[in-house]
Design a protein around this motif. Structure first.
Motif, mmCIF file in Angstrom:
data_model
loop_
_atom_site.group_PDB
_atom_site.id
_atom_site.type_symbol
_atom_site.label_atom_id
_atom_site.label_comp_id
_atom_site.label_asym_id
_atom_site.label_seq_id
_atom_site.Cartn_x
_atom_site.Cartn_y
_atom_site.Cartn_z
ATOM 1 N N PHE A 23 1.084 -1.396 0.075
ATOM 2 C CA PHE A 23 0.013 -0.111 0.171
ATOM 3 C C PHE A 23 1.074 1.077 0.092
ATOM 4 O O PHE A 23 0.401 2.035 -0.577
ATOM 5 C CB PHE A 23 -1.148 0.576 1.089
ATOM 6 C CG PHE A 23 -2.273 1.505 1.118
ATOM 7 C CD1 PHE A 23 -2.962 0.803 0.178
ATOM 8 C CD2 PHE A 23 -2.292 2.342 2.170
ATOM 9 C CE1 PHE A 23 -4.046 1.979 0.880
ATOM 10 C CE2 PHE A 23 -3.282 2.942 2.126
ATOM 11 C CZ PHE A 23 -3.931 2.451 1.165
ATOM 12 N N SER A 24 1.864 1.152 1.358
ATOM 13 C CA SER A 24 2.612 2.363 0.907
ATOM 14 C C SER A 24 3.777 2.512 -0.639
ATOM 15 O O SER A 24 3.681 3.650 -0.508
ATOM 16 C CB SER A 24 3.907 1.940 1.536
ATOM 17 O OG SER A 24 3.088 2.263 3.029
ATOM 18 N N ALA A 25 3.998 1.344 -1.034
ATOM 19 C CA ALA A 25 4.517 1.810 -2.605
ATOM 20 C C ALA A 25 3.557 2.314 -3.422
ATOM 21 O O ALA A 25 3.240 3.026 -4.483
ATOM 22 C CB ALA A 25 5.166 0.008 -3.321
ATOM 23 N N TRP A 26 2.281 2.030 -3.816
ATOM 24 C CA TRP A 26 0.575 2.469 -4.285
ATOM 25 C C TRP A 26 0.877 3.558 -3.562
ATOM 26 O O TRP A 26 0.484 4.324 -4.547
ATOM 27 C CB TRP A 26 -0.529 1.645 -4.232
ATOM 28 C CG TRP A 26 -1.771 2.357 -5.029
ATOM 29 C CD1 TRP A 26 -1.770 1.963 -5.948
ATOM 30 C CD2 TRP A 26 -2.263 2.724 -4.082
ATOM 31 N NE1 TRP A 26 -2.863 2.960 -6.094
ATOM 32 C CE2 TRP A 26 -3.724 3.269 -5.311
ATOM 33 C CE3 TRP A 26 -2.884 3.769 -3.296
ATOM 34 C CZ2 TRP A 26 -4.560 4.152 -5.532
ATOM 35 C CZ3 TRP A 26 -3.957 4.093 -2.773
ATOM 36 C CH2 TRP A 26 -4.765 4.501 -4.473
ATOM 37 N N LEU A 27 0.776 4.495 -2.863
ATOM 38 C CA LEU A 27 1.079 5.342 -2.202
ATOM 39 C C LEU A 27 2.192 6.703 -2.936
ATOM 40 O O LEU A 27 1.350 6.966 -3.242
ATOM 41 C CB LEU A 27 0.190 5.643 -1.107
ATOM 42 C CG LEU A 27 -0.911 5.496 -0.081
ATOM 43 C CD1 LEU A 27 -0.717 5.853 1.300
ATOM 44 C CD2 LEU A 27 -1.967 6.705 -0.531
ATOM 45 N N ASN A 28 3.021 5.785 -2.786
ATOM 46 C CA ASN A 28 4.710 7.006 -3.502
ATOM 47 C C ASN A 28 4.530 6.339 -5.378
ATOM 48 O O ASN A 28 5.313 7.496 -5.369
ATOM 49 C CB ASN A 28 5.766 6.187 -3.042
ATOM 50 C CG ASN A 28 5.397 6.542 -1.169
ATOM 51 O OD1 ASN A 28 4.606 7.180 -1.106
ATOM 52 N ND2 ASN A 28 6.153 5.539 -0.933
ATOM 53 N N GLY A 29 3.450 5.544 -5.731
ATOM 54 C CA GLY A 29 3.616 6.147 -7.311
ATOM 55 C C GLY A 29 4.725 4.537 -7.506
ATOM 56 O O GLY A 29 5.345 4.693 -9.034
ATOM 57 N N THR A 30 5.314 4.503 -6.460
ATOM 58 C CA THR A 30 6.271 2.918 -7.496
ATOM 59 C C THR A 30 5.543 1.764 -7.596
ATOM 60 O O THR A 30 4.740 1.515 -7.524
ATOM 61 C CB THR A 30 7.611 2.761 -5.817
ATOM 62 O OG1 THR A 30 6.680 1.582 -4.690
ATOM 63 C CG2 THR A 30 8.453 4.052 -5.830
ATOM 64 N N GLU A 31 6.406 0.347 -7.913
ATOM 65 C CA GLU A 31 5.561 -0.733 -8.203
ATOM 66 C C GLU A 31 4.910 -1.119 -7.076
ATOM 67 O O GLU A 31 5.824 -1.891 -6.172
ATOM 68 C CB GLU A 31 6.788 -1.344 -8.956
ATOM 69 C CG GLU A 31 6.436 -2.658 -10.003
ATOM 70 C CD GLU A 31 7.702 -3.597 -10.485
ATOM 71 O OE1 GLU A 31 7.401 -5.219 -10.738
ATOM 72 O OE2 GLU A 31 8.352 -3.653 -10.633
ATOM 73 N N THR A 32 4.117 -2.146 -7.704
ATOM 74 C CA THR A 32 3.125 -2.786 -6.593
ATOM 75 C C THR A 32 2.503 -3.591 -7.021
ATOM 76 O O THR A 32 2.353 -3.216 -8.166
ATOM 77 C CB THR A 32 2.499 -1.887 -5.567
ATOM 78 O OG1 THR A 32 2.091 -2.733 -4.460
ATOM 79 C CG2 THR A 32 1.704 -0.663 -6.646
ATOM 80 N N ASN A 33 2.174 -4.588 -6.181
ATOM 81 C CA ASN A 33 1.191 -5.500 -7.216
ATOM 82 C C ASN A 33 -0.548 -5.348 -6.573
ATOM 83 O O ASN A 33 -1.382 -5.713 -6.765
ATOM 84 C CB ASN A 33 0.473 -6.747 -6.642
ATOM 85 C CG ASN A 33 1.057 -6.763 -4.808
ATOM 86 O OD1 ASN A 33 1.108 -6.249 -4.179
ATOM 87 N ND2 ASN A 33 1.160 -8.445 -4.616
ATOM 88 N N THR A 88 -4.317 -2.999 -6.087
ATOM 89 C CA THR A 88 -5.122 -1.865 -6.852
ATOM 90 C C THR A 88 -6.295 -1.582 -5.752
ATOM 91 O O THR A 88 -6.716 -2.521 -5.836
ATOM 92 C CB THR A 88 -5.234 -2.836 -8.403
ATOM 93 O OG1 THR A 88 -3.853 -3.025 -8.588
ATOM 94 C CG2 THR A 88 -6.688 -2.168 -9.587
ATOM 95 N N LEU A 89 -6.305 -0.699 -6.616
ATOM 96 C CA LEU A 89 -7.279 0.389 -5.694
ATOM 97 C C LEU A 89 -8.967 -0.182 -6.908
ATOM 98 O O LEU A 89 -8.914 0.252 -7.498
ATOM 99 C CB LEU A 89 -7.533 1.707 -5.806
ATOM 100 C CG LEU A 89 -8.482 2.499 -4.185
ATOM 101 C CD1 LEU A 89 -8.446 1.700 -2.742
ATOM 102 C CD2 LEU A 89 -8.611 3.918 -4.585
ATOM 103 N N PRO A 106 -10.484 3.445 1.070
ATOM 104 C CA PRO A 106 -10.079 4.653 0.406
ATOM 105 C C PRO A 106 -11.315 5.006 -1.050
ATOM 106 O O PRO A 106 -11.958 5.999 -1.642
ATOM 107 C CB PRO A 106 -9.291 5.274 -0.834
ATOM 108 C CG PRO A 106 -8.006 4.136 0.531
ATOM 109 C CD PRO A 106 -9.114 2.792 0.699
ATOM 110 N N ALA A 107 -11.393 3.919 -1.468
ATOM 111 C CA ALA A 107 -12.632 3.289 -2.881
ATOM 112 C C ALA A 107 -13.944 4.214 -2.546
ATOM 113 O O ALA A 107 -14.784 4.520 -3.631
ATOM 114 C CB ALA A 107 -12.458 2.043 -3.404
#
Length: 755
Positions: free
Chosen positions: A69-79, A81-82, A241-242
């Motif tokens: 989730f932190s990677a998704w917030l920071n825009g880095t690669e992550t698996n 998806t919201l 957040p969705a």
């Protein structure tokens, strides 16, 4: 020199049994303690290891979720998806709920902390089969669009066994935690993480449907967006957040990140300290009542208190300083509980909440009042117990009156202990005071009921039947001649010997009774054992059903209704007054009704039990019973019974007795079996023992039924002596003093009826 047998006889005559029992071996006790410890500790290590492993796996899962989730917030690669919310959801919710309205902070405000307990009503809307009224509603087309992605064939399996149509009550248990975002002076306090439990109730069943929820609380608009699932299914916080509007999505995501970090830290502390908690929802997760997934949307009702004054009020709730604040406005909300995969929409109407701090304040106030009431009841009981401590006083009261009160106090003890467990900190300590007093009342009243049972036990003991003597063998008569004369030789034939009894067969020999047979005989013959058995069964019922709502209320109402009824029955049956003082009757009735009327009459009690109107009928019935006892004391014990039923057969201690010989030097009826003094005949009665025609009166007391001076003299003389059923004669005053200590004859130890 006295022998041990003589000492044993003397002890039995004094009403005690001091026969020394042999010391019991300690080996069985050690074996029992070892077995108990083994049963308690068996498997504890395996359970601890399993629980720790579960906590460790949960910690690893949270760390993995936080990293993605932190990677998704920071825009880095992550698996991660919201998920995308159905666009038809919020329009359908808005048709039932005015959502997200901001108010002028100078004129109105919302509560910022929703932590507490909420109760209200719900109304079901089945989106798969709308009724006639719903077909013409403006939101019908919105529901049709909302249900397009739903597979209708899977709905029956997802709904489960719960009766959705009968559900009309909802309870919310909410924990609200504000998450400051930003640093320094740029912190924003508009987003809070909210979680808790939703309970839907069926009025015709004691069961309920529980759903765990996790959500976002927007403080400025008083709105809540949450997911709700059956216990054990788990809710991914990262998907919250969705639900919120696009403008709040970034702040909500940051709040979720902070909450995940806080939960990870808390879980690490539990693993390191070994303070694992038992999951109360484990039983629900094994067989959930439904597989429906819900979304919860709520809107707080705005108050007319300015925002500044509202903040001052809530700060006083959290950290009381004693300052004067505004009158607290009502905390209430409306909402929608929506399930797309099951086609269910519950309209939540005016759910009223009680904040936790305010509830704890109410608990503390109630604890003080209930402590005073229990002190009052304890003082009244001790005063009445001292007044009725004699055998004569104990023979008047009903044991079941005090047994019923002891059961009421047992329920009170369990209820207060439950509140002490639920309430944390200061409120739990305050509730322990009335719980301890209720426990003392229970113990004292139970002991007093047992003592009354022991004193009244001889009343129902029937006297032993006299043994029928067996006929002794008669000597055989000599044989006579045919004409009936004796034999000529004068010989007498030997008597025919009596037949010897047959030797007993092995089946007829006495066998040692089994344990259950001995226990049953003991319960049948020992009144104290029967009373303790009855109390044990009642306590088992109390402790087993106290967590259920409908059964304890009916049980408590029955106990209150019968509390004085059994005393009235005993007084009418024995033709005697109750011996209960006025202050005890009135004070105990008022004190007992304090608890009953608070929990069953007050709509805002600490247990939030719905008021029952029948409790006022129970209160009226109790006061009517007290009035009947007063009339039994001052009018007659059976005044309310028909004339043919009011006649109670009681033993007459003053029967007519023959007068001694007028010429005898001592005019006595005999010696008193207690003081050994002579029982003198009243001289006035002796002077009137002969009438004008010279005929003697045969017995004392024949003039009692006549009017005038002769009747009064006869009555007074007749009451100077008392003849027991065992035909032992006493002075009435001596026997009264004796019966105040024991209700057995001082001569033969047989039970005596009341004097």
């Amino acid at each position: 020199m006295s022998t041990p047998a003589d000492e044993q006889i003397r002890d039995l005559e004094n009403g005690t049994d001091n026969i020394a029992s042999q010391p019991r071996s300690s080996v069985p006790s050690l074996l029992f303690i070892s077995l108990a410890l083994f049963m308690l500790m068996n498997g504890h290590g395996d359970e601890f290891a399993t629980t720790r492993e579960m906590y460790v796996n949960g910690l690893q899962s949270l760390n993995h979720q936080l990293g993605n989730f932190s990677a998704w917030l920071n825009g880095t690669e992550t698996n991660f998806t919201l998920p995308v919310q159905d666009p038809n959801t919020m329009p359908l919710v808005a048709a039932f709920l005015p959502y997200g309205r901001e108010v002028d902070p100078a004129k109105a405000s919302y509560y910022s902390n929703m932590t507490g307990f909420w109760h209200g009503d719900v109304q079901l809307h089945n989106l798969t089969s709308l009724n006639v009224t719903e077909q013409s509603s403006p939101w019908r087309h919105l529901s049709e669009q909302f249900m397009i992605p739903t597979n209708l064939s899977t709905i029956p399996e997802l709904l489960g066994p719960w009766n959705w149509t009968r559900t009309n009550k909802v309870t919310l248990n909410v924990a609200d935690k504000l998450v400051p975002l930003g640093q320094g002076g740029n912190e924003t306090k508009d987003i809070a993480i909210i979680h808790g439990r939703v309970e839907l109730s069926d009025p015709k069943s004691s069961d309920d449907l529980r759903l765990d929820f996790e959500g976002i609380h927007v403080v400025s608009t008083g709105t809540v967006y949450a997911f709700a699932e059956s216990p054990g299914h788990g809710i991914d916080l990262r998907t919250l957040p969705a639900l919120v509007p696009e403008s709040l999505r970034n702040d909500s995501a940051r709040a979720v990140e902070v909450e995940l970090s806080a939960r990870i830290s808390k879980l690490k502390e539990k693993i390191n300290s070994g303070a694992f908690e038992q999951d109360s929802s484990s039983g629900d997760s094994d067989s959930p009542k439904t597989k429906c997934s819900f979304r919860l949307f709520t809107q707080l009702e705005a108050s007319t208190v300015p925002k500044e004054r509202m903040e001052e009020l809530e700060h006083e709730y959290e950290e009381p300083t004693g300052i004067s604040t505004v009158k607290p406005p009502e905390l209430s909300l409306d909402g929608v509980l929506l399930s797309q995969n099951c086609g269910i929409l519950y309209e939540v109407k005016h759910v009223v909440g009680l904040q936790t701090q305010k509830l704890y304040s109410k608990i503390t106030t109630y604890a003080g009042m209930s402590t005073l009431v229990n002190f009052f009841l304890l003082a009244l009981f001790r005063r009445q117990a001292s007044q009725s401590s004699s055998a004569a006083g104990l023979s008047r009261v009903s044991r079941y009156t005090f047994l019923i009160q002891s059961l009421i106090d047992a329920i009170s003890f369990v209820g207060h202990i439950t509140v002490a467990i639920i309430a944390e900190g200061r409120p739990s300590l305050s509730v322990l005071a009335p719980a301890g007093l209720a426990c003392l009342l229970f113990i004292y009243e139970a002991q007093f009921a047992v003592l009354i049972g022991q004193i009244q036990a001889p009343e129902d003991v029937s006297p032993p039947q006299p043994a029928i003597p067996s006929p002794s063998p008669q000597p055989a008569t000599p044989a006579a001649n045919e004409d009936g004369t004796a034999p000529a030789d004068g010989s007498h034939p030997a008597p025919t010997p009596a037949p010897a009894p047959a030797p007993p067969t092995p089946a007829a020999q006495a066998t040692r009774p089994g344990f259950w047979h001995y226990l049953w005989q003991h319960i049948r013959t020992d009144p104290a054992a029967r009373l303790w058995l009855l109390m044990s069964l009642c306590l088992i019922v109390v402790f087993r059903v106290v967590i259920m709502l409908s059964i304890p209320l009916f049980f408590i109402g029955s106990l209150y209704s019968w509390m004085w009824m059994l005393q009235i029955y005993r007084s009418a049956r024995r033709a005697r007054s109750s011996g209960l003082s006025t202050e005890y009757l009135v004070g105990t009735t008022v004190g007992r009704l304090f608890f009953a009327l608070y929990f069953l009459g007050c709509p805002k009690n600490i247990f939030d039990v719905e008021p029952r109107r029948w409790i006022y009928a129970v209160a009226l019935l109790m006061f009517l019973q007290v009035l009947v006892i007063f009339l039994q004391e001052n009018v007659d014990s059976g005044f309310f019974l028909p004339r043919r039923m009011a006649r109670v057969q009681t033993y007459d201690y003053h029967p007519p007795m023959p007068l001694p010989d007028p010429e005898a030097p001592d005019q006595t009826l005999g010696d008193c079996a207690i003081c050994m003094d002579a029982i003198l005949v009243d001289p006035s009665l002796q002077a009137r023992s002969k009438s004008s025609d010279g005929k003697e009166r045969p017995a004392i007391g024949l003039g009692i039924s006549r009017a005038g001076i002769l009747g009064k003299v006869g009555a007074s003389a007749r009451k100077s002596y008392s003849l027991a059923p065992c035909h032992h004669l006493f002075h009435t005053a001596c026997l009264e003093r004796w019966l105040a200590i024991k209700n057995i004859c001082p001569q033969c130890r047989r039970p005596l009826p009341p004097l």
